[in-house]
Design a protein around this motif. Sequence first.
Motif, PDB file in Angstrom:
ATOM      1  N   ALA A 127       0.912  -1.108   0.127  1.00 43.65           N
ATOM      2  CA  ALA A 127       0.068  -0.046   0.126  1.00 43.65           C
ATOM      3  C   ALA A 127       0.945   1.344   0.272  1.00 43.65           C
ATOM      4  O   ALA A 127       1.921   1.200   0.676  1.00 43.65           O
ATOM      5  CB  ALA A 127      -0.866   0.075   1.211  1.00 43.65           C
ATOM      6  N   ARG A 128       0.365   2.222  -0.780  1.00 45.19           N
ATOM      7  CA  ARG A 128       1.203   3.579  -0.654  1.00 45.19           C
ATOM      8  C   ARG A 128       0.226   4.601  -0.892  1.00 45.19           C
ATOM      9  O   ARG A 128      -1.072   4.582  -1.483  1.00 45.19           O
ATOM     10  CB  ARG A 128       2.106   3.583  -2.211  1.00 45.19           C
ATOM     11  CG  ARG A 128       3.041   2.367  -2.127  1.00 45.19           C
ATOM     12  CD  ARG A 128       3.997   2.714  -3.086  1.00 45.19           C
ATOM     13  NE  ARG A 128       5.020   4.030  -2.873  1.00 45.19           N
ATOM     14  CZ  ARG A 128       6.319   4.075  -2.864  1.00 45.19           C
ATOM     15  NH1 ARG A 128       6.928   3.249  -3.352  1.00 45.19           N
ATOM     16  NH2 ARG A 128       6.893   5.169  -2.136  1.00 45.19           N
ATOM     17  N   ARG A 129       0.698   5.650  -0.255  1.00 40.97           N
ATOM     18  CA  ARG A 129      -0.076   7.181  -0.528  1.00 40.97           C
ATOM     19  C   ARG A 129       0.369   7.732  -1.720  1.00 40.97           C
ATOM     20  O   ARG A 129       1.541   7.660  -2.225  1.00 40.97           O
ATOM     21  CB  ARG A 129       0.168   7.922   0.543  1.00 40.97           C
ATOM     22  CG  ARG A 129      -0.342   9.366   0.629  1.00 40.97           C
ATOM     23  CD  ARG A 129       0.095  10.154   1.437  1.00 40.97           C
ATOM     24  NE  ARG A 129      -0.470   9.517   2.988  1.00 40.97           N
ATOM     25  CZ  ARG A 129       0.332   9.576   4.062  1.00 40.97           C
ATOM     26  NH1 ARG A 129       1.641  10.018   4.006  1.00 40.97           N
ATOM     27  NH2 ARG A 129       0.054   8.840   5.082  1.00 40.97           N
ATOM     28  N   LEU A 130      -0.806   8.176  -2.524  1.00 40.22           N
ATOM     29  CA  LEU A 130      -0.571   8.909  -3.796  1.00 40.22           C
ATOM     30  C   LEU A 130      -0.256  10.316  -3.604  1.00 40.22           C
ATOM     31  O   LEU A 130      -1.255  11.187  -3.266  1.00 40.22           O
ATOM     32  CB  LEU A 130      -1.473   8.502  -4.869  1.00 40.22           C
ATOM     33  CG  LEU A 130      -1.426   9.276  -6.366  1.00 40.22           C
ATOM     34  CD1 LEU A 130       0.099   9.072  -6.839  1.00 40.22           C
ATOM     35  CD2 LEU A 130      -2.589   8.775  -7.179  1.00 40.22           C
ATOM     36  N   LEU A 131       1.153  10.847  -3.839  1.00 41.85           N
ATOM     37  CA  LEU A 131       1.281  12.453  -3.819  1.00 41.85           C
ATOM     38  C   LEU A 131       1.557  12.807  -5.246  1.00 41.85           C
ATOM     39  O   LEU A 131       2.054  11.966  -5.933  1.00 41.85           O
ATOM     40  CB  LEU A 131       2.181  12.760  -2.730  1.00 41.85           C
ATOM     41  CG  LEU A 131       1.965  12.282  -1.405  1.00 41.85           C
ATOM     42  CD1 LEU A 131       2.877  12.608  -0.586  1.00 41.85           C
ATOM     43  CD2 LEU A 131       0.637  13.175  -1.053  1.00 41.85           C
ATOM     44  N   GLY A 132       1.673  14.024  -5.331  1.00 41.57           N
ATOM     45  CA  GLY A 132       2.046  14.394  -6.609  1.00 41.57           C
ATOM     46  C   GLY A 132       3.569  14.710  -6.680  1.00 41.57           C
ATOM     47  O   GLY A 132       4.066  15.363  -7.822  1.00 41.57           O
TER      48      GLY A 132
END
Length: 153
Positions: A127-132
């Motif tokens: 699992a990962r967080r999506l940041l720009g």
Amino acid sequence: MIEQAQILTTHNLALLAGPVVVNPQSGLAALARSAFATTCRLATRIHGNPHPLRTTKDMAYAWRQALFYLSMATPDKQRTALAQFDDDAARCPDRARTRLAPVLAGLRFVHVGGDLGRDGGPTNNGARRLLGWAPGGRHWLQAKPAAQAVTHG
């Protein structure tokens, strides 16, 4: 810091949902799914893109909007939308689906009370967080996806 502020405000959508109380006719879950469709479409544009950072940033904006709308929906609508997100991602090309897998795993993990931690992943379940953006250079979405099976659950 700017990215974190945008996450908190989701480009002022919070103002519309809070004090102004905008209630979209199509429903919040439908808006979440529409924003996720944009996330999927942008995920397909990363591979082979000579300038993938702009696409990655746009993908993160769309994802943030999907999360915002989803957070405002009822728990039943959230569960339905999560299943629809999985179905929508399953129809994406392999490379896009592989890029979306850790993002969806992160959403499912947080939805059941998990915490992605301060840096946003990856966790032991991928699992990962999506940041720009990415600290230190290349964004993890720009890496060539490894061949892997994508699971839902």
